[in-house]
Design an enzyme around this catalytic site. Structure first.
Site, PDB file in Angstrom:
ATOM      1  N   LYS A  48      36.664 -37.255   9.174  1.00 63.09           N
ATOM      2  CA  LYS A  48      37.155 -36.884   7.757  1.00 63.09           C
ATOM      3  C   LYS A  48      38.755 -37.276   7.916  1.00 63.09           C
ATOM      4  CE  LYS A  48      33.774 -34.403   6.370  1.00 63.09           C
ATOM      5  NZ  LYS A  48      32.816 -34.826   7.441  1.00 63.09           N
TER       6      LYS A  48
HETATM    7  C1  PLP Z   1      31.690 -34.958   7.209  1.00 64.24           C
HETATM    8  C2  PLP Z   1      30.972 -35.366   8.694  1.00 64.24           C
HETATM    9  C3  PLP Z   1      29.640 -35.936   8.782  1.00 64.24           C
HETATM   10  C4  PLP Z   1      28.841 -36.181   7.302  1.00 64.24           C
HETATM   11  O1  PLP Z   1      29.539 -37.332   6.890  1.00 64.24           O
HETATM   12  P1  PLP Z   1      29.242 -37.419   5.149  1.00 64.24           P
HETATM   13  O2  PLP Z   1      30.214 -38.374   4.612  1.00 64.24           O
HETATM   14  O3  PLP Z   1      29.235 -36.065   4.439  1.00 64.24           O
HETATM   15  O4  PLP Z   1      27.558 -37.692   5.233  1.00 64.24           O
HETATM   16  C5  PLP Z   1      29.186 -36.388  10.035  1.00 64.24           C
HETATM   17  N1  PLP Z   1      29.881 -35.995  11.118  1.00 64.24           N
HETATM   18  C6  PLP Z   1      31.214 -35.323  11.280  1.00 64.24           C
HETATM   19  C7  PLP Z   1      31.817 -35.004  12.542  1.00 64.24           C
HETATM   20  C8  PLP Z   1      31.399 -35.013   9.879  1.00 64.24           C
HETATM   21  O5  PLP Z   1      32.908 -34.169  10.008  1.00 64.24           O
END
Ligand code: PLP
Length: 494
Positions: free
Chosen positions: A109
């Site tokens: 993120k």
């Molecule tokens: C948010 C997240 C995901 C999923 O990503 P999306 O864009 O919501 O599909 C996968 N792994 C981690 C560690 C995340 O923080």
């Protein structure tokens, strides 16, 4: 470049307006009207992450001045990342692991949330908005902390994060409730992630509430992956990793690759899809789910059916029943059929499912990993390759193995690694044979460090002694009230 709503193409706004609004007034998501082509891949081979970021983003954020956009990028991808290359690629067992967790909160993120605050700030300048922005975010764990970290102490912006009280890891929770910054507010919801996300969506659509906020000189915006200010920056690392591999002669020029993404809200993999449409030589986009395998069902049958229980797994950031960004894919694959998207989304919200009849999903492969498989995969890869993965990444690596044995496809493959194993230390530790029992989790991390010789990141070590600053909980029906209290805008405050 204009941005149009997936539910009504007549709604068309600029990138700065789309970044501020987050979601369209009709409930739709903003999509770029066209996806620009990147013609000169070769030029990227010698570029730094920031230069590739600029090359991509300038095609999308066309109302930003070049200098302003460059400043946003410079401020975002600086030494808050623990490596100058921002997103390293590690070769493990003949595939390429793209590590997206080198930012301040150890999850992918950060790749987008380190830039969103700057994009948003600049957007308010471009559009001459005088109101104070309130970021309203639901998190399954990682978005919350990354957004708090990005927005903390940014003048003229407040941030409110709702997380499912029992749906995030202890480390994730501790990261959030110890957040500093007068402008931050963190609330645990008695419910799951979908409750939190739906609550936030409802508030965005609540005219009366928005009027109340407006009267008090505030306006809402979102930091969720529905915001194009999140989505577009995520395209960058697919071009970056590809170019880096070509430069290192691990890929031939124009050689086709597969991309595997551990998927929750469908934002990260949608960015990979955008990269493909923009000209990155991608064969399959492999969507990996955990036991919440609603997308696996969808890609096989065309039926998206959320009428099922949410399962809490060891990869909580993917414990999701409504993958919001899928709406964008439906829009693109249907050639921009906004009426179809609007009626499908209405059906999903009323009846709990929809069916797609004529869409072609050949760019995608989807599968899922069970909890058992995740642990086995972490253990196997650690033993054989001496590489420690977090459970989200393990979901992806395991799905990739399924894909390979099913299809015999041997194309080179980039696998997105979305979190540091230390962020989900309990799972990583027990998977490689450390007895966790009821040990203190920081103790478990130390043992993990001893066994793997990979250092615990400092910001996780020091969490232990941080003061809890946020002690708020509420029922999902009381979200408005708690927002009013924080912003001091309620009827009681009139
Ligand atoms: C948010 C997240 C995901 C999923 O990503 P999306 O864009 O919501 O599909 C996968 N792994 C981690 C560690 C995340 O923080």
């Amino acid at each position: 470049m204009r941005y149009i709503s997936t539910r009504n193409k007549e709604i068309s706004i600029s990138s700065s307006e789309a970044i501020i609004q987050g979601i369209s007034k009709d409930g739709g998501l903003f999509v770029p009207q066209i996806l620009p082509r990147i013609e000169d891949l070769e030029a990227m081979e010698n570029m730094h992450y920031k230069e590739i970021a600029y090359t991509i983003m300038k095609k999308f954020f066309t109302d930003f001045g070049p200098a302003a956009l460059k400043t946003c990028i410079d401020k975002a991808y600086d030494n808050k990342f623990d490596t100058d290359i921002i997103a390293p690629v590690v070769e493990v067992n003949n595939s390429f692991i793209l590590e997206l967790f080198h930012g301040p909160t150890f999850a992918f993120k950060d790749m987008a949330l380190s830039i969103l605050p700057y994009l948003l700030k600049e957007s308010t300048k471009i559009t001459s908005i005088q109101k104070e922005i309130v970021i309203l975010t639901a998190t399954s764990g990682d978005t919350g902390k990354a957004a708090l970290e990005g927005f903390a102490n940014v003048h003229g912006i407040k941030i409110i994060v709702f997380y499912p009280e029992n749906g995030v890891s202890e480390i994730q929770k501790k990261q959030m409730i110890t957040q500093e910054g007068e402008n931050t507010f963190v609330v645990g919801i008695r419910g799951n992630f979908d409750d939190a996300q739906n609550g936030v969506k409802d508030i965005f659509n609540d005219r009366e509430f928005i009027e109340l906020i407006d009267k008090n000189n505030y306006m809402f915006s979102s930091a969720n992956s529905i915001n194009i200010g999140r989505l577009i920056p995520q395209i960058v690392y697919y071009f970056y990793s590809y170019s880096m591999l070509v430069k290192q002669k691990k890929l031939n020029k124009e050689e086709k690759i597969n991309i595997v993404v551990p998927t929750g809200n469908f934002g990260n993999i949608l960015a990979a899809y955008y990269a493909k449409v923009m000209g990155l030589p991608v064969n399959k986009l492999i969507s990996a789910s955990n036991e919440n395998n609603i997308l696996w069902d969808f890609f096989r049958t065309g039926v998206y059916d959320k009428r099922r229980e949410l399962i809490l797994t060891s990869s909580p950031s993917m414990d999701i029943l409504i993958s919001s960004n899928l709406e964008r894919l439906l829009f693109h694959l249907s050639g921009g059929d906004d009426k179809m998207v609007a009626s499908s989304m209405a059906k999903l919200s009323k009846e709990g499912f929809y069916k797609m009849d004529n869409l072609n999903f050949e760019d995608f492969y989807s599968n899922y990993s069970t909890e058992e498989e995740v642990k086995e995969r972490i253990c196997k890869v650690f033993k054989e390759e001496n590489y420690l993965m977090d459970p989200h990444t393990a979901v992806a690596v395991n799905v990739y193995e399924k894909y390979r044995s099913e299809t015999k496809d041997n194309l080179k493959t980039i696998i997105a690694s979305t979190a540091s194993p230390y962020k989900f230390g309990n799972t990583a530790a027990s998977a490689i044979g450390i007895k966790t029992g009821d040990k203190d989790e920081f103790r478990i991390l130390e043992e993990l460090e001893d066994k793997t010789k990979i250092a615990v990141p400092k910001a996780i070590k020091t969490l232990k002694d941080k003061v809890i600053l946020h002690n708020n909980n509420c029922n999902k029906d009381d979200m408005r009230q708690i927002i009013e209290e924080f912003l001091k805008v309620g009827v009681a405050n009139d």
